[in-house]
Design a protein around this motif. Structure first.
Motif, PDB file in Angstrom:
ATOM      1  N   GLY A 171       0.792  -1.227   0.000  1.00 16.28           N
ATOM      2  CA  GLY A 171       0.000   0.000   0.000  1.00 16.28           C
ATOM      3  C   GLY A 171       0.824   1.276   0.000  1.00 16.28           C
ATOM      4  N   GLY A 172       0.117   2.356   0.198  1.00 20.75           N
ATOM      5  CA  GLY A 172       0.751   3.664   0.222  1.00 20.75           C
ATOM      6  C   GLY A 172       0.713   4.394  -1.104  1.00 20.75           C
ATOM      7  N   GLY A 173       0.340   3.734  -2.182  1.00 23.32           N
ATOM      8  CA  GLY A 173       0.242   4.376  -3.493  1.00 23.32           C
ATOM      9  C   GLY A 173       1.575   4.419  -4.211  1.00 23.32           C
ATOM     10  N   GLY A 174       1.659   3.820  -5.392  1.00 24.79           N
ATOM     11  CA  GLY A 174       2.869   3.886  -6.195  1.00 24.79           C
ATOM     12  C   GLY A 174       3.979   2.964  -5.729  1.00 24.79           C
ATOM     13  N   ASP A 175       3.696   2.061  -4.792  1.00 24.35           N
ATOM     14  CA  ASP A 175       4.684   1.113  -4.276  1.00 24.35           C
ATOM     15  C   ASP A 175       5.925   1.844  -3.781  1.00 24.35           C
ATOM     16  OD1 ASP A 175       5.877  -1.257  -3.568  1.00 24.35           O
ATOM     17  OD2 ASP A 175       6.321  -1.911  -5.609  1.00 24.35           O
ATOM     18  N   PRO A 176       5.791   2.693  -2.730  1.00 26.95           N
ATOM     19  CA  PRO A 176       6.911   3.522  -2.280  1.00 26.95           C
ATOM     20  C   PRO A 176       8.124   2.731  -1.819  1.00 26.95           C
ATOM     21  CG  PRO A 176       5.123   3.547  -0.663  1.00 26.95           C
ATOM     22  CD  PRO A 176       4.583   2.908  -1.910  1.00 26.95           C
ATOM     23  N   GLN A 177       7.925   1.483  -1.390  1.00 26.02           N
ATOM     24  CA  GLN A 177       9.061   0.671  -0.939  1.00 26.02           C
ATOM     25  C   GLN A 177       9.609  -0.238  -2.039  1.00 26.02           C
ATOM     26  OE1 GLN A 177       8.214  -1.353   2.765  1.00 26.02           O
ATOM     27  NE2 GLN A 177       7.071   0.381   3.580  1.00 26.02           N
ATOM     28  N   GLY A 178       8.987  -0.157  -3.220  1.00 25.31           N
ATOM     29  CA  GLY A 178       9.458  -0.981  -4.332  1.00 25.31           C
ATOM     30  C   GLY A 178       9.270  -2.467  -4.123  1.00 25.31           C
ATOM     31  N   ASN A 179       8.262  -2.861  -3.347  1.00 23.90           N
ATOM     32  CA  ASN A 179       8.095  -4.267  -2.993  1.00 23.90           C
ATOM     33  C   ASN A 179       7.750  -5.162  -4.176  1.00 23.90           C
ATOM     34  OD1 ASN A 179       8.619  -3.980  -0.210  1.00 23.90           O
ATOM     35  ND2 ASN A 179       6.542  -3.224   0.141  1.00 23.90           N
ATOM     36  N   GLY A 180       7.074  -4.602  -5.176  1.00 22.47           N
ATOM     37  CA  GLY A 180       6.655  -5.423  -6.301  1.00 22.47           C
ATOM     38  C   GLY A 180       7.817  -6.124  -6.981  1.00 22.47           C
ATOM     39  N   GLN A 181       8.964  -5.460  -7.076  1.00 18.96           N
ATOM     40  CA  GLN A 181      10.117  -6.024  -7.771  1.00 18.96           C
ATOM     41  C   GLN A 181      11.156  -6.631  -6.826  1.00 18.96           C
ATOM     42  OE1 GLN A 181      10.620  -6.286 -11.299  1.00 18.96           O
ATOM     43  NE2 GLN A 181       8.421  -5.895 -11.111  1.00 18.96           N
ATOM     44  N   LYS A 182      10.944  -6.507  -5.528  1.00 23.41           N
ATOM     45  CA  LYS A 182      11.881  -7.085  -4.572  1.00 23.41           C
ATOM     46  C   LYS A 182      11.548  -8.553  -4.321  1.00 23.41           C
ATOM     47  CE  LYS A 182      12.852  -2.877  -1.875  1.00 23.41           C
ATOM     48  NZ  LYS A 182      12.674  -2.245  -0.537  1.00 23.41           N
ATOM     49  N   LEU A 183      12.563  -9.394  -4.321  1.00 23.69           N
ATOM     50  CA  LEU A 183      12.355 -10.819  -4.079  1.00 23.69           C
ATOM     51  C   LEU A 183      12.637 -11.238  -2.647  1.00 23.69           C
ATOM     52  CD1 LEU A 183      13.823 -12.329  -7.374  1.00 23.69           C
ATOM     53  CD2 LEU A 183      11.415 -11.981  -6.772  1.00 23.69           C
ATOM     54  N   ASP A 184      12.994 -10.270  -1.788  1.00 21.62           N
ATOM     55  CA  ASP A 184      13.257 -10.593  -0.385  1.00 21.62           C
ATOM     56  C   ASP A 184      12.075 -10.269   0.509  1.00 21.62           C
ATOM     57  OD1 ASP A 184      13.362  -7.836  -0.507  1.00 21.62           O
ATOM     58  OD2 ASP A 184      15.302  -7.644   0.508  1.00 21.62           O
ATOM     59  N   THR A 185      10.919  -9.998  -0.081  1.00 20.49           N
ATOM     60  CA  THR A 185       9.700  -9.743   0.675  1.00 20.49           C
ATOM     61  C   THR A 185       8.551 -10.505   0.031  1.00 20.49           C
ATOM     62  OG1 THR A 185       8.111  -8.053   1.402  1.00 20.49           O
ATOM     63  CG2 THR A 185       9.270  -7.629  -0.661  1.00 20.49           C
ATOM     64  N   LEU A 186       7.561 -10.862   0.841  1.00 20.08           N
ATOM     65  CA  LEU A 186       6.374 -11.542   0.324  1.00 20.08           C
ATOM     66  C   LEU A 186       5.357 -10.565  -0.241  1.00 20.08           C
ATOM     67  CD1 LEU A 186       5.756 -14.214   3.132  1.00 20.08           C
ATOM     68  CD2 LEU A 186       7.193 -14.384   1.084  1.00 20.08           C
ATOM     69  N   LEU A 187       5.537  -9.280  -0.013  1.00 17.50           N
ATOM     70  CA  LEU A 187       4.584  -8.279  -0.490  1.00 17.50           C
ATOM     71  C   LEU A 187       4.688  -8.109  -2.000  1.00 17.50           C
ATOM     72  CD1 LEU A 187       5.065  -5.630   2.347  1.00 17.50           C
ATOM     73  CD2 LEU A 187       3.105  -7.152   2.042  1.00 17.50           C
ATOM     74  N   GLY A 188       3.519  -7.933  -2.637  1.00 21.79           N
ATOM     75  CA  GLY A 188       3.477  -7.781  -4.087  1.00 21.79           C
ATOM     76  C   GLY A 188       3.682  -9.083  -4.823  1.00 21.79           C
ATOM     77  N   LYS A 189       3.266 -10.199  -4.194  1.00 24.47           N
ATOM     78  CA  LYS A 189       3.580 -11.523  -4.733  1.00 24.47           C
ATOM     79  C   LYS A 189       2.363 -12.442  -4.720  1.00 24.47           C
ATOM     80  CE  LYS A 189       7.967 -10.260  -4.465  1.00 24.47           C
ATOM     81  NZ  LYS A 189       7.817  -8.996  -3.737  1.00 24.47           N
TER      82      LYS A 189
END
Length: 378
Positions: A171-189
């Protein structure tokens, strides 16, 4: 009040502002090869903010309500709650009880919800003789959420017998933490686990990132913003994901049953097939099979199911979906991952937040306002 302001007010009133991507949309009908199937919606029950449904034991359909209750659909509508975790959920933002699924033998029920701290949680219950045994409850997976929106929350068992779990980008709009492309987090997956294979679960050895020290082994695919609803084609096993867009585009993603996983659907470098805020398309980007912009009345895609029922022959094999703000049921004809036809089915389900599929392949439409409707022949 202009169209955007009106729709924003509706979404905010329902407590869903944020992940439901405030904007408008329209489907491109240019590839439609023929007339749409003739369908009607038959209201079969009223619920308190229904959010998800699943085929249950003994040819039943179970419906999840956002506040934390699960009820079974019968001839006279929904019965009394068979499960109530409402004292353990929160419904601020886009939170609540968001998903439910049974394993193939209907021996276990899994529920996906946000707890009182907003943490995404998947719990398991044993089911015996069609009844939930609450004393068997155990937590399978948790994921802290930085914001109250983009939780995802859909869960489903794939044809391989593993449990798939959709999580938004945090959340937060625009993926401020870049989670969608990060493979070290379960967010955006989209995750894939074996809930019975370990404590609290096992990671299948053939998951695409197993053995990668820089990636979470639970990940099946990534680059998702808010995969609010996904499903598997009951006949082919193909995977379809309705991923809610940010500013301009709603998308439907597809993967064949033969996929080894690892698909990168592009967020937040891409929104659909379009670079997002100057993003660069990843070399391994898997574009959506369908997208629509927001020049019409839509704002948030609600993924559905490939129709495999017998009541509407003209709809057989088509992927049925809708949009939260538009409410029109639409369908896609898909061949080998390519859309060959698009249809407006001519019925409106209201503020559609989910679909359910019964054991016979018939479809139900869930609107956040409370209606549970069956898709019938006109």
């Amino acid at each position: 009040m202009n169209t955007r302001t009106r729709m924003s007010a509706i979404v905010a009133t329902l407590g869903l502002a944020g992940s439901l991507a405030l904007a408008t949309a329209s489907a491109d009908e240019s590839r439609t090869p023929g007339s749409a199937a003739q369908v009607a919606l038959t209201e079969v029950a009223r619920a308190q903010n229904p959010t998800a449904g699943a085929a249950g034991p003994q040819d039943t359909v179970w419906i999840a309500e956002r506040a934390g209750t699960v009820r079974v659909l019968g001839d006279d509508g929904l019965g009394e709650p068979v499960l109530d975790i409402s004292d353990e959920t929160t419904t601020d933002g886009e939170r609540g009880l968001l998903g439910l699924a049974f394993d193939e033998q209907f021996a276990h029920l899994y529920v996906s919800y946000t707890d009182l701290e907003g943490t995404s949680t998947v719990d398991e219950f044993t089911v015996q003789d069609g009844a939930v045994r609450e004393n068997t409850r155990r937590t399978v997976l948790t994921q802290e959420q930085p914001e109250s929106n983009h939780n995802g929350g859909a869960i489903a068992f794939g044809p391989d017998g593993h449990l798939y779990i959709a999580l938004g980008d945090g959340g937060g709009g625009g993926d401020p933490q870049g989670n969608g492309q990060k493979l070290d987090t379960l967010l955006g997956k989209l995750l894939r686990i074996d809930p019975q294979g370990g404590d609290p679960y096992a990671i299948p050895e053939d998951n695409p990132f197993v053995g990668d020290p820089d990636a979470r082994g639970e990940i099946w695919s990534y680059g998702l913003r808010n995969p609010w609803r996904f499903s598997f084609d009951a006949a082919s096993g193909d995977l379809l994901i309705g991923d809610v867009g940010q500013s301009d585009w709603e998308e439907i993603d597809w993967a064949p049953a033969s996929s080894p996983g690892g698909e990168n659907y592009g967020w937040s470098q891409m929104e659909g097939t379009h670079p997002f805020r100057g993003g660069t398309e990843p070399a391994n980007h898997v574009p959506p099979i369908h997208e629509y912009d927001r020049t019409g009345l839509g704002c948030s895609v609600t993924g559905g199911y490939v129709y495999r029922g017998g009541a509407i022959p003209g709809l057989a094999g088509q992927y049925v979906y809708s949009d939260y703000c538009d409410g029109t049921l639409r369908s896609l004809e898909i061949e080998d991952g390519r859309v060959t036809g698009e249809h407006d089915l001519g019925v409106n389900g209201g503020e559609v937040v989910s679909f359910a599929q019964d054991g016979d392949g018939e479809l139900y439409v869930l609107a956040i306002g409370g209606t549970v409707s069956r898709v019938d022949p006109a």
